[in-house]
Design an enzyme around this catalytic site. Sequence first.
Site, PDB file in Angstrom:
ATOM      1  N   LYS A  16       1.190  -0.945  -0.082  1.00 34.57           N
ATOM      2  CA  LYS A  16      -0.022  -0.230   0.018  1.00 34.57           C
ATOM      3  C   LYS A  16       1.144   1.014   0.006  1.00 34.57           C
ATOM      4  CE  LYS A  16      -2.246  -1.155   4.010  1.00 34.57           C
ATOM      5  NZ  LYS A  16      -1.507  -1.852   4.935  1.00 34.57           N
ATOM      6  N   ARG A  90      -9.979   1.017   8.368  1.00 31.99           N
ATOM      7  CA  ARG A  90      -9.668  -0.480   9.197  1.00 31.99           C
ATOM      8  C   ARG A  90     -10.776  -1.856   9.518  1.00 31.99           C
ATOM      9  NH1 ARG A  90      -3.962   1.033   8.963  1.00 31.99           N
ATOM     10  NH2 ARG A  90      -2.418  -1.235   9.693  1.00 31.99           N
ATOM     11  N   ARG A 130      11.005  -5.765   6.418  1.00 38.46           N
ATOM     12  CA  ARG A 130      10.619  -4.809   5.804  1.00 38.46           C
ATOM     13  C   ARG A 130      11.923  -3.488   6.369  1.00 38.46           C
ATOM     14  NH1 ARG A 130       4.976  -2.797   6.410  1.00 38.46           N
ATOM     15  NH2 ARG A 130       4.650  -3.116   7.923  1.00 38.46           N
ATOM     16  N   ARG A 164      10.188  -1.553  11.901  1.00 40.86           N
ATOM     17  CA  ARG A 164       9.815  -0.656  12.874  1.00 40.86           C
ATOM     18  C   ARG A 164       9.308  -1.774  13.741  1.00 40.86           C
ATOM     19  NH1 ARG A 164       4.427   0.098   9.433  1.00 40.86           N
ATOM     20  NH2 ARG A 164       3.031  -0.666  11.183  1.00 40.86           N
ATOM     21  N   ARG A 176      -1.986  -7.774  13.985  1.00 38.95           N
ATOM     22  CA  ARG A 176      -2.419  -7.411  13.359  1.00 38.95           C
ATOM     23  C   ARG A 176      -2.766  -8.106  12.054  1.00 38.95           C
ATOM     24  NH1 ARG A 176       3.460  -4.981  12.234  1.00 38.95           N
ATOM     25  NH2 ARG A 176       2.613  -3.671  10.675  1.00 38.95           N
TER      26      ARG A 176
HETATM   27  P1  AMP Z   1       0.918   0.579   9.470  1.00 41.78           P
HETATM   28  O1  AMP Z   1       0.929   1.496   9.455  1.00 41.78           O
HETATM   29  O2  AMP Z   1      -1.196   0.990   8.606  1.00 41.78           O
HETATM   30  O3  AMP Z   1       0.266  -0.188   9.957  1.00 41.78           O
HETATM   31  O4  AMP Z   1      -0.227   0.728  11.172  1.00 41.78           O
HETATM   32  C1  AMP Z   1       0.182   0.975  12.213  1.00 41.78           C
HETATM   33  C2  AMP Z   1      -0.907   0.940  13.858  1.00 41.78           C
HETATM   34  O5  AMP Z   1      -1.016   2.449  13.663  1.00 41.78           O
HETATM   35  C3  AMP Z   1      -1.342  -0.175  13.745  1.00 41.78           C
HETATM   36  O6  AMP Z   1      -1.131  -1.751  13.766  1.00 41.78           O
HETATM   37  C4  AMP Z   1      -2.332  -0.041  14.610  1.00 41.78           C
HETATM   38  O7  AMP Z   1      -1.834   0.091  15.792  1.00 41.78           O
HETATM   39  C5  AMP Z   1      -2.369   1.814  13.788  1.00 41.78           C
HETATM   40  N1  AMP Z   1      -3.422   1.990  13.157  1.00 41.78           N
HETATM   41  C6  AMP Z   1      -2.844   2.643  11.577  1.00 41.78           C
HETATM   42  N2  AMP Z   1      -4.256   3.467  11.360  1.00 41.78           N
HETATM   43  C7  AMP Z   1      -5.401   2.331  12.057  1.00 41.78           C
HETATM   44  C8  AMP Z   1      -6.723   2.593  11.691  1.00 41.78           C
HETATM   45  N3  AMP Z   1      -7.004   3.239  10.461  1.00 41.78           N
HETATM   46  N4  AMP Z   1      -7.637   2.449  12.551  1.00 41.78           N
HETATM   47  C9  AMP Z   1      -7.297   1.322  13.918  1.00 41.78           C
HETATM   48  N5  AMP Z   1      -5.516   1.898  14.729  1.00 41.78           N
HETATM   49  C10 AMP Z   1      -4.449   2.222  13.346  1.00 41.78           C
END
Ligand code: AMP
Length: 220
Positions: A16, A90, A130, A164, A176
Site C-alpha cells: 500500500k 480498518r 521490511r 519498525r 495485526r
Molecule cells: P500501519 O503503519 O498502517 O501498519 O499502522 C500501524 C499501527 O497504527 C496499526 O497497527 C494500528 O495500531 C495503528 N493504526 C493505523 N491506522 C489505523 C486505523 N485506521 N485504525 C486503527 N488503528 C490504526
Amino acid sequence: MKKNVIVFLGLPASGKGTQSALIVDNFGYKSIATGNILREEVKKGSELGKKVAAIIDGGNLVSDELIFEILKKNLEDTNCKGFILDGFPRTLKQAEMLSKYLDENDGLELQKVFYIKLKSEIVFDRICNRISCKNCGATYNTSSNKTKVEGVCDKCGSTELIDRKDDLDTDAIKNRINIFESNIKDIVSFYEKKSLIFSIDGLKNIDTISHEIIGALNGN
Ligand code: AMP
C-alpha cells in the site's frame, strides 16, 4: 472542482505504501498514512503519542473515533489535488464514518478503493524483511524492494533505515494479520455495494500493479 479520495486496503506490507508513493508522484495527491502519523506522534512524545504507543506495539487498533479525528484534520489540507488513504479504514465503522463525512462534504469524492490481495503467509515474510526510513517513512524490503543504494533512502537520502518496532514482534505481527482478516470482508462488501472496489493480485510486481492502478484511475 471536487478532490478525489482513493483508499488502499491490504494486509500490512502488501504494498500500500509503495503504491501510494507512486500516486503521490504521478497525480499530485497527498498520502494520508494513519500508521505513519501515529508513529510520528509517538516519536515526538506528544500526549497522543503516549496514548497510542502500547496499542501500536501490540498490533492492536486505536479507537475508531480517535483515528477518524486524525483523518479529518488531514483531509482539510488544500495544497493537493486529492488524497490517498493508506491504512484507513480498518473497520466497517471507519468505512461508514468516512462515507458519511464525504456525503456531507461537497468538496471530496471517493473515487476508487484498491484492495491489494495477498496471503497472510507471504506478508509475514515481507514484514520481517521490511525496513523504513526514520526520516520520511518510505518503506523498502531487503529482498523484493531494495533501495537503489544500499543503506540510503531513495526518497530523502537519509541513511537511517530502521525496522519498525511492531515488525519485530511475532505476536504483534500475528495480531495485526488476524485483526485485518476479521474486518476486511465487511469493508470490502461495503465498498462492493458502492461499486468502488478494484482488486489487485499483490503477487504481481510493483510496476505491473502501479500500471493497473493508474489505468483504473484514468478510467481505462
Ligand atoms: P500501519 O503503519 O498502517 O501498519 O499502522 C500501524 C499501527 O497504527 C496499526 O497497527 C494500528 O495500531 C495503528 N493504526 C493505523 N491506522 C489505523 C486505523 N485506521 N485504525 C486503527 N488503528 C490504526
